[in-house]
Design a protein around this motif. Structure first.
Motif, PDB file in Angstrom:
ATOM      1  N   LYS A  49     -18.700  19.337 -22.594  1.00 16.70           N
ATOM      2  CA  LYS A  49     -18.306  18.831 -23.909  1.00 16.70           C
ATOM      3  C   LYS A  49     -16.785  18.953 -24.044  1.00 16.70           C
ATOM      4  O   LYS A  49     -16.213  20.016 -23.831  1.00 16.70           O
ATOM      5  N   GLY A  50     -16.160  17.825 -24.371  1.00 13.52           N
ATOM      6  CA  GLY A  50     -14.707  17.848 -24.552  1.00 13.52           C
ATOM      7  C   GLY A  50     -14.107  16.468 -24.372  1.00 13.52           C
ATOM      8  O   GLY A  50     -14.801  15.499 -24.048  1.00 13.52           O
ATOM      9  N   SER A  56      -7.251  20.265 -18.824  1.00 10.13           N
ATOM     10  CA  SER A  56      -8.096  21.439 -18.558  1.00 10.13           C
ATOM     11  C   SER A  56      -9.562  21.039 -18.388  1.00 10.13           C
ATOM     12  O   SER A  56     -10.277  21.587 -17.546  1.00 10.13           O
ATOM     13  N   ILE A  57     -10.001  20.049 -19.172  1.00 10.80           N
ATOM     14  CA  ILE A  57     -11.383  19.559 -19.045  1.00 10.80           C
ATOM     15  C   ILE A  57     -11.586  18.886 -17.676  1.00 10.80           C
ATOM     16  O   ILE A  57     -12.598  19.092 -17.001  1.00 10.80           O
ATOM     17  N   LEU A  58     -10.601  18.084 -17.271  1.00  8.00           N
ATOM     18  CA  LEU A  58     -10.697  17.407 -15.970  1.00  8.00           C
ATOM     19  C   LEU A  58     -10.686  18.422 -14.821  1.00  8.00           C
ATOM     20  O   LEU A  58     -11.395  18.256 -13.825  1.00  8.00           O
ATOM     21  N   LYS A  59      -9.897  19.475 -14.992  1.00 11.76           N
ATOM     22  CA  LYS A  59      -9.894  20.522 -13.962  1.00 11.76           C
ATOM     23  C   LYS A  59     -11.228  21.247 -13.923  1.00 11.76           C
ATOM     24  O   LYS A  59     -11.739  21.575 -12.846  1.00 11.76           O
ATOM     25  N   ASP A  60     -11.803  21.473 -15.108  1.00 12.73           N
ATOM     26  CA  ASP A  60     -13.126  22.108 -15.196  1.00 12.73           C
ATOM     27  C   ASP A  60     -14.187  21.239 -14.499  1.00 12.73           C
ATOM     28  O   ASP A  60     -15.122  21.746 -13.890  1.00 12.73           O
ATOM     29  N   ALA A  61     -14.002  19.919 -14.595  1.00 11.58           N
ATOM     30  CA  ALA A  61     -14.939  18.996 -13.946  1.00 11.58           C
ATOM     31  C   ALA A  61     -14.668  18.865 -12.447  1.00 11.58           C
ATOM     32  O   ALA A  61     -15.393  18.161 -11.744  1.00 11.58           O
ATOM     33  N   GLN A  62     -13.618  19.545 -11.969  1.00 11.38           N
ATOM     34  CA  GLN A  62     -13.231  19.562 -10.550  1.00 11.38           C
ATOM     35  C   GLN A  62     -12.937  18.162 -10.003  1.00 11.38           C
ATOM     36  O   GLN A  62     -13.416  17.779  -8.937  1.00 11.38           O
ATOM     37  N   VAL A  63     -12.138  17.420 -10.771  1.00  9.34           N
ATOM     38  CA  VAL A  63     -11.828  16.058 -10.327  1.00  9.34           C
ATOM     39  C   VAL A  63     -11.057  16.035  -9.001  1.00  9.34           C
ATOM     40  O   VAL A  63     -11.115  15.054  -8.266  1.00  9.34           O
ATOM     41  N   LYS A  64     -10.346  17.140  -8.690  1.00  9.89           N
ATOM     42  CA  LYS A  64      -9.585  17.134  -7.437  1.00  9.89           C
ATOM     43  C   LYS A  64     -10.496  17.075  -6.211  1.00  9.89           C
ATOM     44  O   LYS A  64     -10.073  16.668  -5.130  1.00  9.89           O
ATOM     45  N   HIS A  65     -11.768  17.466  -6.393  1.00  8.96           N
ATOM     46  CA  HIS A  65     -12.733  17.393  -5.284  1.00  8.96           C
ATOM     47  C   HIS A  65     -13.661  16.172  -5.423  1.00  8.96           C
ATOM     48  O   HIS A  65     -14.586  16.011  -4.637  1.00  8.96           O
TER      49      HIS A  65
END
Length: 449
Positions: A49-50, A56-65
């Motif tokens: 949720k966000g 920070s949300i995109l990092k939480d979703a691990q977009v880098k991987h």
């Protein structure tokens, strides 16, 4: 694949649903807890949720991987921002949903890839394109073009007058040896069972059959199926939605005579300014008297694209009762697809399905350049490019261990479509159109890796 989807609306949820069934690693981001809760309880995915534009949300979703980030919220500015940020954070591929079709028309000039957006999709533009294609192939209820018509997929319901009803595929091929088309999928009347036809498969009255044909094969199909090619010039559109506006614009450009009915007065005035070649009527399209006053009986086609599925279906039924040749209805509920032919509407279209089809081809393995799911059928149509080291390269079709639940519909070589039989030698660079059931997709993909 690890896929991040921003937006749990109708397109995002439908995509997440299709991908989760294939055991893809899905993360779904949305600001609405209700949307996420529904997805969480119905799908095997991770939800966050966000606001997807939050780093920070995109990092939480691990977009880098992530292998892919798909931004399909209702706000195109949000989608563009999400893709730009995700690419900078390490996402391999990004796809943004947009509603402004100018972006698509000027894609190369603007150079969206430089900003970090690999692909743009517009469900509205896809729906308008689908409608125009259906009007051009007026006797058929589904169609899809590969490489600007080098090969065309056509769907139709077999009537008693079709010359090959009661015959097997092999018998039909012997009677009509110069055929420039091949059947790729059949759904028996009154069932939900999809079968990939073989030589001993019999055509039956009421079958929904999908064919792949080359350019001159369309005319043959009209003759053999007993369908009459009806010229469509006069079109009435119900609803001044984005799809209605885009469809009217495209049809007028191609010399159709278009009337558009819009219930909202302010919107009708705006449309009149935007669409000088379209006759805009301010009124309730559900009003039969209004439709009669506007000579609905003189219309060749009626297209209902309001935001209400039931309104679209009912108004199409009214149009059909007034002897309109072709009716097309936009629906949101996927379950309605099963009812379309039995209730008398020629074609139902769905934005979610069109958008998902367009995005799905980037998820398939092998070099897939086009893809569509057959309406209301459990089958996919994929266009692969043959690589020099692909299993099928430099092999005859008859020598390839092709799954029985898949079939080669046609081949495009140097821009020309070919209906290829067993002796045809596949070469690197060929574009192969394959129809397959879900259980055989993995095997087919391996042949083109």
């Amino acid at each position: 694949m690890k896929i991040v989807i921003a937006g749990a609306g109708e397109v995002g949820f439908h995509l997440a649903k299709l991908l989760s069934f294939e055991s893809q690693d899905i993360t779904l981001i949305d600001t609405s807890q209700d949307h996420l809760q529904y997805a969480d309880t119905h799908l095997d995915i991770r939800t966050i949720k966000g606001n997807a534009t939050s780093i920070s949300i995109l990092k939480d979703a691990q977009v880098k991987h992530s292998d892919m980030v798909i931004a399909v919220t209702s706000n195109e500015a949000t989608n563009i921002t999400v893709c730009v940020l995700a690419k900078q954070l390490g996402a391999k591929r990004t796809i943004a949903r947009i509603s402004n079709t100018e972006f698509l028309e000027n894609k190369e000039e603007i150079g969206f890839v430089k900003f970090g957006i690999d692909e743009l999709i517009s469900p509205e533009a896809l729906a308008a394109r689908e409608i125009e294609l259906l009007l051009n192939q007026s006797a058929f209820n589904d169609s899809y073009e590969f490489e600007e018509g080098a090969l065309t997929m056509i769907g139709l319901s077999l009537s008693r007058s079709a010359l090959f009803v009661g015959k097997t595929v092999k018998e039909a091929a012997e009677i009509f040896p110069q055929l420039n088309f091949v059947p790729i999928a059949i759904q028996r009347y009154g069932t939900q069972y999809t079968l990939i036809p073989r030589g001993d498969t019999q055509f039956k009255e009421g079958d929904q059959v999908y064919f792949i044909t080359v350019e001159n094969g369309v005319e043959e199909l009209y003759k053999l199926t007993g369908k009459v090619k009806q010229e469509i010039k006069n079109v009435m559109i119900l609803g001044g939605s984005k799809i209605g506006r885009k469809t009217a614009m495209d049809l007028c450009r191609n010399n159709f005579h278009v009337k558009l009915v819009e219930t909202n007065k302010d919107k009708a005035y705006d449309l009149a300014d935007e669409l000088p070649n379209t006759l805009i009527i301010n009124g309730d399209g559900r009003n039969v008297e209004l439709l009669e006053e506007e000579n609905i009986h003189d219309m060749d086609a009626f297209i209902a694209v309001t935001g209400n599925s039931e309104t679209n279906i009912m108004s199409c039924l009214v149009a059909k009762s007034k002897s309109v040749k072709k009716t097309i209805s936009l629906v949101e509920n996927m379950d309605y697809f099963q009812l379309s032919h039995s209730i008398g509407i020629d074609t139902l279209i769905n934005k979610k399905l069109l958008a998902a089809n367009n995005i799905f081809r980037y998820i398939r393995k092998g070099e897939v350049v086009a893809m569509t799911k057959l309406n209301n059928m459990n089958a996919e149509l994929l266009e692969f490019i043959v690589k020099p080291n692909s299993v099928v390269s430099d092999k005859k079709i008859k020598d390839i261990e092709f799954p029985r639940s898949a079939i080669i519909g046609g081949i495009i070589r140097n821009g020309e479509g070919v209906i290829a039989l067993g002796e045809f030698l596949i070469k690197s660079g060929d574009r192969i159109v394959v129809c397959c059931l879900p259980r055989s997709i993995g095997k087919v993909e391996k042949l083109f890796l």
